[in-house]
Design a protein around this motif. Sequence first.
Motif, PDB file in Angstrom:
ATOM      1  N   ARG A   1       0.848  -1.190   0.000  1.00 20.28           N
ATOM      2  CA  ARG A   1       0.000   0.000   0.000  1.00 20.28           C
ATOM      3  C   ARG A   1       0.891   1.250   0.000  1.00 20.28           C
ATOM      4  O   ARG A   1       1.758   1.401   0.848  1.00 20.28           O
TER       5      ARG A   1
ATOM      6  N   THR B   1       1.416   5.679  -0.538  1.00 16.50           N
ATOM      7  CA  THR B   1       0.802   6.990  -0.307  1.00 16.50           C
ATOM      8  C   THR B   1       1.713   8.076  -0.869  1.00 16.50           C
ATOM      9  O   THR B   1       2.914   8.073  -0.598  1.00 16.50           O
TER      10      THR B   1
ATOM     11  N   GLN C   1       3.104  11.707  -0.796  1.00 12.77           N
ATOM     12  CA  GLN C   1       3.267  12.764   0.194  1.00 12.77           C
ATOM     13  C   GLN C   1       4.065  13.915  -0.417  1.00 12.77           C
ATOM     14  O   GLN C   1       4.559  13.822  -1.532  1.00 12.77           O
TER      15      GLN C   1
ATOM     16  N   GLN D   1      -2.815  17.759   1.129  1.00 15.56           N
ATOM     17  CA  GLN D   1      -3.757  16.648   1.238  1.00 15.56           C
ATOM     18  C   GLN D   1      -4.901  16.819   0.241  1.00 15.56           C
ATOM     19  O   GLN D   1      -5.501  17.893   0.134  1.00 15.56           O
TER      20      GLN D   1
ATOM     21  N   GLY E   1      -2.000  11.834  -0.042  1.00 16.88           N
ATOM     22  CA  GLY E   1      -2.393  11.485   1.311  1.00 16.88           C
ATOM     23  C   GLY E   1      -3.392  10.351   1.402  1.00 16.88           C
ATOM     24  O   GLY E   1      -3.697   9.897   2.512  1.00 16.88           O
ATOM     25  N   VAL E   2      -3.901   9.864   0.263  1.00 16.51           N
ATOM     26  CA  VAL E   2      -4.883   8.770   0.258  1.00 16.51           C
ATOM     27  C   VAL E   2      -4.185   7.500  -0.238  1.00 16.51           C
ATOM     28  O   VAL E   2      -3.718   7.452  -1.390  1.00 16.51           O
ATOM     29  N   PRO E   3      -4.099   6.452   0.588  1.00 15.23           N
ATOM     30  CA  PRO E   3      -3.357   5.243   0.202  1.00 15.23           C
ATOM     31  C   PRO E   3      -3.985   4.531  -0.997  1.00 15.23           C
ATOM     32  O   PRO E   3      -5.195   4.585  -1.223  1.00 15.23           O
TER      33      PRO E   3
ATOM     34  N   SER F   1       5.483   3.584   1.441  1.00 14.81           N
ATOM     35  CA  SER F   1       4.592   2.424   1.479  1.00 14.81           C
ATOM     36  C   SER F   1       4.542   1.840   2.876  1.00 14.81           C
ATOM     37  O   SER F   1       5.412   2.102   3.714  1.00 14.81           O
ATOM     38  N   ASP F   2       3.542   1.019   3.117  1.00 18.36           N
ATOM     39  CA  ASP F   2       3.398   0.358   4.415  1.00 18.36           C
ATOM     40  C   ASP F   2       4.577  -0.565   4.707  1.00 18.36           C
ATOM     41  O   ASP F   2       4.969  -0.739   5.863  1.00 18.36           O
TER      42      ASP F   2
END
Length: 260
Positions: free
Chosen positions: A94, A96, A98, A102, A180-182, A219-220
């Motif tokens: 996942r 995001t 940045q 946002q 800002g939205v994964p 990423s996560d």
Amino acid sequence: MLKPISLLAAFLLLAFAVPGPAQAIPFAYAGAAAGSNSDDSLTEGYSVAQASDGNGSASAAIDLVLGLLRASAASSLAPSPSGQAIGVVEGWDRFTVQGLPQGTIVDFTVSLHVTGILDAIQTTVGAESGAGIVVDLHRADRFEIPTVPAFQLGRRSSNSDPEQIEVDQMVSRTYSVLAGVPFGLSLYMLANSTGTATSDFSHTAQLIFDLPAGASVVSDAGYLSVPEPGAASLMLAAFSALALAASVRAQMRRIDPESA
């Protein structure tokens, strides 16, 4: 002992059936099979697998933190009538965007830079050899086996026309997301060989994001892209370099007026 073709078919079904965790969390799968031997590994970030027998070898590795996918397969007709090998990696992470306000709409391209060699040689009349590579990446809420891969290439050869090809391919997809939205990415690579053949993509592929100036991706699993500098930052750097050069020249004049 399974026949090579039966083992290959069984392993392909196994590899294609790996769905990843039930929850949408990062995972990395690597599998390898050569002849009657196989190996696989499933973790949340880095996996590696290797297998070999008298007819060939295969390896596979995936590192979500570095954004690297690697797979290779090599086989030969000797000592038994046929050899087959396969290496496969699967992953999901996942991401995001940045560095931008946002909710900003971000258009970007994500790629896997694939480099390697496909080589196939027929050493016995009527015994054709072949090598192939399949690569895919696409947006998905969880890992998905590609039904229409972004890139696939195969080579077969005969006694009169052996074929080899060097692959240098940017496998790309273009998307729009909100800063800002994964969002999720599904990653896949498979290398296979039959007969006397090699599919060597053991030093590839590299995940690359082409983003607007000032934006970066995390990423996560821990992947981090390096943001491209904006125009203002580049101009500031240029002015700073000019100011430094002018300062050095001024100091040289004070030390040796004729040096100017």
